[in-house]
Write a protein that holds these residues in place. Structure first.
Motif, PDB file in Angstrom:
ATOM      1  N   ALA A  62       2.551  -4.273   6.810  1.00 28.38           N
ATOM      2  CA  ALA A  62       2.957  -2.924   6.371  1.00 28.38           C
ATOM      3  C   ALA A  62       3.410  -2.932   4.914  1.00 28.38           C
ATOM      4  O   ALA A  62       3.106  -2.013   4.149  1.00 28.38           O
ATOM      5  N   ALA A  63       4.142  -3.982   4.540  1.00 28.37           N
ATOM      6  CA  ALA A  63       4.638  -4.069   3.157  1.00 28.37           C
ATOM      7  C   ALA A  63       3.489  -4.185   2.158  1.00 28.37           C
ATOM      8  O   ALA A  63       3.605  -3.760   1.008  1.00 28.37           O
ATOM      9  N   CYS A  64       2.400  -4.791   2.606  1.00 34.28           N
ATOM     10  CA  CYS A  64       1.248  -5.004   1.723  1.00 34.28           C
ATOM     11  C   CYS A  64       0.229  -3.864   1.799  1.00 34.28           C
ATOM     12  O   CYS A  64      -0.836  -3.954   1.171  1.00 34.28           O
ATOM     13  N   ALA A  65       0.547  -2.836   2.573  1.00 34.56           N
ATOM     14  CA  ALA A  65      -0.411  -1.747   2.777  1.00 34.56           C
ATOM     15  C   ALA A  65      -0.092  -0.554   1.876  1.00 34.56           C
ATOM     16  O   ALA A  65       1.070  -0.169   1.720  1.00 34.56           O
ATOM     17  N   GLN A  66      -1.133   0.005   1.312  1.00 31.78           N
ATOM     18  CA  GLN A  66      -0.920   1.212   0.507  1.00 31.78           C
ATOM     19  C   GLN A  66      -0.605   2.406   1.405  1.00 31.78           C
ATOM     20  O   GLN A  66       0.077   3.338   1.000  1.00 31.78           O
ATOM     21  N   ARG A  67      -1.119   2.395   2.625  1.00 32.95           N
ATOM     22  CA  ARG A  67      -0.909   3.513   3.548  1.00 32.95           C
ATOM     23  C   ARG A  67      -0.730   2.972   4.953  1.00 32.95           C
ATOM     24  O   ARG A  67      -1.525   2.149   5.407  1.00 32.95           O
ATOM     25  N   PHE A  68       0.327   3.419   5.629  1.00 33.47           N
ATOM     26  CA  PHE A  68       0.598   3.014   7.010  1.00 33.47           C
ATOM     27  C   PHE A  68       0.286   4.202   7.902  1.00 33.47           C
ATOM     28  O   PHE A  68       0.923   5.252   7.809  1.00 33.47           O
ATOM     29  N   VAL A  69      -0.694   4.028   8.765  1.00 32.14           N
ATOM     30  CA  VAL A  69      -1.053   5.076   9.725  1.00 32.14           C
ATOM     31  C   VAL A  69      -0.529   4.656  11.096  1.00 32.14           C
ATOM     32  O   VAL A  69      -0.980   3.649  11.664  1.00 32.14           O
ATOM     33  N   GLY A  74       8.488   3.039   6.200  1.00 33.16           N
ATOM     34  CA  GLY A  74       8.042   3.695   7.425  1.00 33.16           C
ATOM     35  C   GLY A  74       6.560   4.017   7.353  1.00 33.16           C
ATOM     36  O   GLY A  74       5.837   3.502   6.511  1.00 33.16           O
ATOM     37  N   ALA A  75       6.143   4.879   8.256  1.00 32.28           N
ATOM     38  CA  ALA A  75       4.734   5.291   8.255  1.00 32.28           C
ATOM     39  C   ALA A  75       4.506   6.375   7.200  1.00 32.28           C
ATOM     40  O   ALA A  75       5.420   7.124   6.848  1.00 32.28           O
ATOM     41  N   ASP A  76       3.291   6.430   6.701  1.00 27.03           N
ATOM     42  CA  ASP A  76       2.897   7.512   5.789  1.00 27.03           C
ATOM     43  C   ASP A  76       2.247   8.647   6.554  1.00 27.03           C
ATOM     44  O   ASP A  76       2.329   9.812   6.153  1.00 27.03           O
ATOM     45  N   VAL A  77       1.570   8.269   7.623  1.00 29.83           N
ATOM     46  CA  VAL A  77       0.849   9.250   8.452  1.00 29.83           C
ATOM     47  C   VAL A  77       1.141   8.925   9.908  1.00 29.83           C
ATOM     48  O   VAL A  77       1.183   7.750  10.294  1.00 29.83           O
ATOM     49  N   LEU A  78       1.362   9.963  10.700  1.00 30.30           N
ATOM     50  CA  LEU A  78       1.498   9.793  12.142  1.00 30.30           C
ATOM     51  C   LEU A  78       0.407  10.597  12.841  1.00 30.30           C
ATOM     52  O   LEU A  78       0.274  11.805  12.609  1.00 30.30           O
TER      53      LEU A  78
END
Ligand SMILES: O=C[C@H](O)[C@H](O)[C@H](O)COP(=O)(O)O
Length: 287
Positions: free
Chosen positions: A172-179, A267-271
């Motif tokens: 998650a830390a390495c992700a540009q976007r967390f879905v 946290g998440a960017d998109v749910l």
């Protein structure tokens, strides 16, 4: 601002969540007008829960498994525009993520590889012929898709019910976007009904447990479980979390803690939330 579009599997409603992001008053725009579906989300836990099926009125109820399938299908549509021959994506762990992985198999020629957040996920990805690479090789990923044990209106989560929290937090830390993909049983107003997992270095387990008691938790050793990193898990019961960002940092500061299952600082960017009206899409408001 709101918009809507359709996927193959379900109607996906787009909602830009205000800050503080309200679950209930926020209207959803559909082709038929404005409705307030979030207020109608059932809040049940367990495999037996069922929801009205808006896609197929002849079958009045959707099981939790069907909701997981629906959000997995929606996640495929969410990431499809991001794929390409050089793209490496992050893939989460758990029963919801497994459904996403199974659907991802059909797209395996449309992206380069995946980073897995657990050994179990790596095995499942490989079983579908998807290449798995190390996080250190990928560097960053444009998108990370994963489930959650609880998620609140700010898209902060509790994760780690499957003991994969540390690798999940790294990806998650390495992700540009967390879905985040979840059925409606995961939606809460305040995190903490689900026991918060804390991964600990084995020799520090008792010390960390005593420190967690000082914070107000009732830690329970998850016996027989060894994480992919060779560590142990304490689950914090009776621990409602009013300030997830502060509590995440506080627990992580205890000597011997590897990390805890609060995903609040990141946290998440998109749910994509599966509920009675199909899959609703919530997007975190930009800071
Ligand atoms: O360690 C496990 C992960 O955090 C999972 O993403 C989380 O437990 C949700 O799993 P499931 O989709 O099976 O409810």
């Amino acid at each position: 601002m709101a918009q809507s579009h359709a996927t193959n599997a379900c109607v996906t409603k787009h909602l830009l969540v205000a800050d503080p992001p309200p679950w209930r008053p926020a209207p959803l725009m559909t082709g038929q007008g404005t409705i307030n579906t979030a207020a109608e989300l059932a809040y049940n836990r367990g495999a037996s829960c069922a929801y009205p099926n808006s896609d197929n009125p002849k079958r009045a109820l959707m099981t939790q498994d069907e909701l997981k399938e629906a959000v997995a299908a929606a996640a495929i549509e969410e990431i499809r525009p991001l794929l390409g021959s050089e793209v490496i994506i992050g893939v989460g762990t758990g029963s919801t993520a497994d459904r996403f992985i199974d659907r991802l198999a059909a797209l395996r020629d449309d992206f380069k590889a995946a980073v897995a957040s657990s050994e179990a996920t790596a095995k499942r990805l490989k079983s579908h012929g998807i290449d798995v690479v190390e996080m250190n090789f990928a560097g960053t990923v444009p998108v990370y898709v994963d489930g959650a044990d609880e998620i609140n209106p700010r898209l902060e989560m509790i994760k780690g019910g499957g003991a994969a929290l540390t690798r999940e937090k790294i990806v998650a830390a390495c992700a540009q976007r967390f879905v985040c993909i979840a059925d409606a049983s995961k939606r809460v107003d305040v995190l903490g009904d689900f026991p918060l997992p804390v991964e600990v270095i084995p020799m520090a387990r008792s010390y960390v447990a005593r420190e967690l008691v000082k914070l107000g938790a009732t830690p329970v050793y998850r016996e027989g479980v060894v994480t992919d990193n060779g560590n142990q898990i304490l689950d914090c019961y009776e621990f409602m979390i009013e300030d997830p960002v502060a509590m995440e940092a506080r627990i992580n500061a205890i000597v011997g803690v590897v990390t805890n299952g609060l995903f609040a600082a990141r946290g998440a960017d998109v749910l994509l939330l599966g509920g009675p009206q199909g899959v609703e899409r919530f997007e975190k408001a930009p800071a």
